[in-house]
Design an enzyme around this catalytic site. Structure first.
Site, PDB file in Angstrom:
ATOM      1  N   ASP A 483       0.800  -1.229   0.000  1.00  0.00           N
ATOM      2  CA  ASP A 483       0.000   0.000   0.000  1.00  0.00           C
ATOM      3  C   ASP A 483       0.829   1.273   0.000  1.00  0.00           C
ATOM      4  OD1 ASP A 483      -2.619  -0.842  -0.062  1.00  0.00           O
ATOM      5  OD2 ASP A 483      -2.697  -1.221   2.084  1.00  0.00           O
TER       6      ASP A 483
HETATM    7  C1  GLC Z   1      -1.688  -3.961   5.379  1.00  0.00           C
HETATM    8  C2  GLC Z   1      -2.919  -3.967   4.509  1.00  0.00           C
HETATM    9  C3  GLC Z   1      -2.730  -4.864   3.322  1.00  0.00           C
HETATM   10  C4  GLC Z   1      -1.460  -4.500   2.617  1.00  0.00           C
HETATM   11  C5  GLC Z   1      -0.260  -4.498   3.548  1.00  0.00           C
HETATM   12  C6  GLC Z   1       0.993  -4.023   2.905  1.00  0.00           C
HETATM   13  O1  GLC Z   1      -1.538  -5.217   5.932  1.00  0.00           O
HETATM   14  O2  GLC Z   1      -4.052  -4.389   5.238  1.00  0.00           O
HETATM   15  O3  GLC Z   1      -3.821  -4.749   2.473  1.00  0.00           O
HETATM   16  O4  GLC Z   1      -1.257  -5.406   1.592  1.00  0.00           O
HETATM   17  O5  GLC Z   1      -0.534  -3.655   4.641  1.00  0.00           O
HETATM   18  O6  GLC Z   1       0.959  -2.679   2.611  1.00  0.00           O
HETATM   19  C1  GLC Z   2      -0.844   2.375   5.575  1.00  0.00           C
HETATM   20  C2  GLC Z   2      -0.059   1.228   6.162  1.00  0.00           C
HETATM   21  C3  GLC Z   2      -0.353  -0.048   5.436  1.00  0.00           C
HETATM   22  C4  GLC Z   2      -1.845  -0.257   5.368  1.00  0.00           C
HETATM   23  C5  GLC Z   2      -2.543   0.978   4.801  1.00  0.00           C
HETATM   24  C6  GLC Z   2      -4.030   0.812   4.724  1.00  0.00           C
HETATM   25  O1  GLC Z   2      -0.476   2.576   4.264  1.00  0.00           O
HETATM   26  O2  GLC Z   2       1.305   1.475   6.137  1.00  0.00           O
HETATM   27  O3  GLC Z   2       0.264  -1.126   6.073  1.00  0.00           O
HETATM   28  O4  GLC Z   2      -2.098  -1.340   4.559  1.00  0.00           O
HETATM   29  O5  GLC Z   2      -2.213   2.102   5.561  1.00  0.00           O
HETATM   30  O6  GLC Z   2      -4.698   1.290   5.830  1.00  0.00           O
END
Ligand code: GLC
Ligand code: GLC
Length: 811
Positions: A483
């Site tokens: 993300d």
């Molecule tokens: C969090 C989010 C997931 C994402 C991950 C890496 O675990 O819930 O959707 O893939 O972060 O950014």
């Molecule tokens: C932020 C976090 C990631 C998560 C995302 C969604 O980007 O670092 O881990 O998946 O938020 O809430």
């Protein structure tokens, strides 16, 4: 250092001190009513939705961080103490907190009085039962007061935490014998109330917080408790609570059992009232009548135990390694069910007010629970398909109450659509229920747009096919699984959310990770087309050919433009520059494409796969797990996005992001390296980290999302335990690849990949209607014997009606 131990017999983790480094929690509830409970009884309860139907209040960022919910005060002569240690925090002579499957028990004692407090949410009842047993272990008569307290949340947790000009006026209660009702907003639009009851006569009560606590005191020293006198307060606005006072006389050796019930009731509009302003208490009374006696409580606990036995009984192992056994048989599967129930909503790291159900999160969670609750998984898949848009893209999140896509967050996370294929295919392999492919689901939750699930899957694959960049690799959109790779965002405004900001059209930035997903899941889609053309509303043979060809082409593109020499590249940014390359100053190597490309078979024959996994081991793997990238970004670069917003070694910027470690482990099994594969598994598996609980800090029985990485000052420290996709992938890893019991469309494949230390293991797997008792041992004559017959290959075809099956596997 440890703070407790695994009681494998009882399937419990026993915490021996209240002072764990962080709240070590458990989850109660498996249907609609849920509670979080920490090792000192803190947490909160809610009905279905942690934001909109919050029953008890939780104070964010408070200290200690886990106060709240079920609070008990025992006044025994001079002594005042709490059976769960908090809130009074008086030193105890004995303390144990046993977190079990859907229940938590506190065992404590002081001055010859022992307490056992069992907390659980019964099956089929919207309530939490707290069974408190007190035993006088002295030779003298004891006169004891037990005082309870629960602080109501005024339903909407977010309003409750901020809109005081309103909430301080709305609070309302009713008192009826030993049941204290919370009916805020019931007069207007709500048709639900909550209640807290005890199966004894009261000698006092309170429903107003200030009256109970006194002006200057907190929950650890309520004035009314110190003075041993309840006020009989009736809340009008401000902060309603429920507090009972029960007096007990205990003769030497005598015990008394009190049953407290925190419940929730919903009524049809026309039946809401008994009289003007008097709520209809029938549903509460009916519920309470089920938990009046200790026998009833014992039976409900037995039912709960049977419930978990049924779920966990579908996969178990006896391996000679206690840690492996307890992860596989109990805790990993248990956590998978917790993610099924709660997605990413409520934990001590997720506020219960934020994210709805993540699309990719829920698809992946399903891989870990589909074998336990296939019927519910089926519904989940159809719900997920319903938030897909007509062009094949998906809403990134949806709301569990409405099941609608969340328009605030939107879509354009270009990995999302492919995860739908991953979960649907896994469901079909598990159940054989290919008819789900014909099941209609709308697009964008819009009635009238229904198309068979198969068509949804086709659009998922076609979406990627239609969004390729300059190197023939998939466009990344807002981000892919990571993300924080926001190449099209360019944010310089601290008040902007990386997840929703986008400032370029995004026709250039590409993801090697999505390429790998496309190869893997594109082939799985093609396979479904070949096997089940009868369910396809399109020319299945043609689609199969199309995506087989596309997958092969994508593999060529990855090897041509996604290979860096020693490992797979991560991406190309919006300028077409390489990300995750030895040419980069920072972020030279990322873990995600290494694991996933190998899982997709890329470079397995030509040697790139082996090289990539060796690079992972050399540059990313540490004692505490394998880091997401190296070297971590030291500056924030707006071209990359959120990733550089984290200090080095944390979260996506180079922590051990546990979710992707199983991909590398699975990849190692695919290359036939059991020692490496098991290493990757065990380094992050909680039970294996128990000995350094003081460093890891989070629960030793639950996976966490991240562990501070090699470049972090607090290396080895875990954060964000429980609600993580790690649970599902770790279970896929250990059950399907290390233990190697893998459902396929042809049958149950048995392909264990275990280090030499495992001489023999026994696995029980219930797959479809058959119970497979599998013995794996080492020997000369490698192969699989089924019910005494040696079979060709290692796939046991599914046979309808077969109840039991004995399998012997020589490796
Ligand atoms: C969090 C989010 C997931 C994402 C991950 C890496 O675990 O819930 O959707 O893939 O972060 O950014
Ligand atoms: C932020 C976090 C990631 C998560 C995302 C969604 O980007 O670092 O881990 O998946 O938020 O809430």
């Amino acid at each position: 250092m440890k703070y407790g131990f695994f009681d494998d017999q009882r399937k419990e983790y026993v915490i021996e001190t209240p002072a764990t480094p962080l709240p070590w929690i458990n989850y109660l509830g498996s249907e609609d009513f849920f509670s979080i409970i920490s090792q000192t009884g803190g947490g909160y309860s809610f009905y279905r939705d942690a934001k909109l139907r919050r029953l008890t209040r939780y104070r964010y960022n408070s200290v200690p961080s886990d106060t709240g919910s079920r609070m008990y005060y025992i006044a025994d002569g001079e002594a005042l103490w709490s059976p769960a240690f908090a809130p009074l925090r008086a030193p105890l002579e004995r303390f144990a907190c046993r977190h079990g499957l859907g229940y938590t028990v506190f065992e404590s004692a002081k001055n010859g009085l022992s307490a056992q407090l069992t907390c659980f949410v019964p099956i089929g009842a919207p309530c939490e039962v707290n069974h408190l047993v007190l035993t006088n272990q002295t030779d003298a008569v004891k006169e004891i007061d037990v005082v309870s307290a629960a602080e109501w949340c005024l339903w909407n947790a977010q309003e409750d935490a901020q809109n005081f000009q309103r909430t301080y006026n709305t609070g309302e209660v009713e008192i009826d014998g030993s049941t204290l009702y919370h009916k805020t907003e019931y007069r207007e639009r709500r048709n639900h109330y909550a209640f807290f009851a005890v199966n004894r006569e009261l000698t006092g009560f309170d429903t107003d917080r200030e009256a109970f606590l006194g002006r200057m005191n907190g929950w650890d020293s309520p004035q009314s408790v110190l003075e041993r006198k309840s006020r009989g307060s009736v809340a009008h606005g401000w902060t309603p609570i429920a507090s009972h006072r029960v007096h007990l006389t205990l003769k030497p050796g005598e015990r008394a059992g009190l049953i407290f019930v925190l419940g929730y009731a919903e009524l049809p509009q026309e039946e809401k009232w008994e009289a003007l302003d008097v709520i209809n208490k029938e549903p509460a009374k009916k519920l309470l009548s089920r938990f009046q006696s200790e026998e009833q409580v014992a039976l409900a606990l037995e039912e709960l135990a049977r419930y978990w036995e049924r779920l966990l009984g579908r996969f178990s192992v006896v391996s000679g390694d206690d840690k492996l056994n307890r992860m596989v048989n109990v805790w990993n599967q248990y956590q998978c069910m917790v993610t099924f129930n709660l997605s990413r909503s409520a934990s001590f790291f997720e506020s219960g007010m934020g994210r709805g159900m993540g699309f990719r999160d829920s698809c992946q969670d399903l891989l870990g629970f589909v074998h336990m609750v296939p019927e519910r998984a089926r519904q989940r898949i159809l719900d997920l398909a319903s938030v897909q848009l007509e062009d094949g893209s998906c809403y990134h999140q949806y709301q569990p109450l409405t099941k609608k896509g969340n328009a605030d967050v939107g879509g354009d996370f270009n990995d999302d659509p492919l995860w739908l294929i991953a979960c649907a295919a896994s469901y079909i392999r598990e159940t054989g229920d290919a008819a789900i492919l014909a099941e209609p689901a709308p697009f964008n939750s819009a009635p009238g747009t229904e198309a068979p699930l198969f068509e949804h899957l086709r659009r998922s694959a076609a979406f990627t096919a239609g969004h390729l960049g300059p190197h023939g690799l998939p466009l990344i959109g807002r981000a892919d699984w990571n993300d924080c790779l926001n190449f099209n965002c360019f944010s310089t405004d601290p008040d902007e959310n990386f997840q929703t900001a986008s400032n370029t059209v995004g026709e250039v930035a590409e993801s090697v990770f999505i390429a790998a997903m496309y190869i893997l899941y594109g082939k799985q889609f093609a396979e479904l087309c070949r096997r089940f053309p009868e369910y396809a509303p399109f020319d299945a043979a043609e689609q199969a050919r199309r995506f087989e060809t596309a997958a092969a082409e994508m593999e060529r593109s990855v090897l041509a433009s996604g290979w860096d020499g020693e490992w797979f590249l991560r991406a190309y940014d919006a300028f077409g520059d390489k990300i995750g390359s030895s040419e980069c100053a920072e972020g030279k190597i990322f873990i995600e494409p290494q694991g996933f490309c190998v899982m997709a078979g890329v470079g397995v024959k030509t040697g790139e796969a082996r090289k990539a996994l060796d690079s992972v081991m050399r540059l990313l793997t540490t004692k505490y797990g394998t880091c997401l990238l190296w070297p971590a970004y030291s500056v924030y670069d707006k071209r990359l996005g959120e990733i550089g917003s984290y200090p080095r070694g944390y979260k996506e910027n180079g922590s051990v992001f546990c979710h992707n470690n199983p991909w590398v482990s699975i990849a190692e099994t695919m290359l036939g390296n059991p020692e490496n594969a098991f290493g990757h598994y065990a380094r992050i598996a909680p039970a294996y980290t128990e000995d350094f609980s003081d460093i890891r800090r989070v629960e030793p029985y639950a996976y966490c999302q991240t562990i501070a990485g090699q470049e972090a000052p607090t290396q080895g420290e875990g954060k964000n335990s429980w609600l993580t996709g790690t649970a599902a992938w770790a279970f896929v890893n250990v059950s399907q690849y290390l233990l190697g019991v893998r459902p396929t469309l042809d049958g149950l494949e048995i392909a264990p990949c275990l280090p030499a230390a495992f001489q023999s293991v026994e696995i029980t797997r219930v797959w479809r209607d058959t119970k497979y008792s599998i013995t794996v041992f080492r020997g000369e004559e490698i192969g699989v014997t089924v019910d005494g017959q040696k079979i060709e290959g290692n796939i046991i075809p599914h046979k309808k009606g077969r109840k039991e099956c004995e399998v012997r596997v020589v490796i």
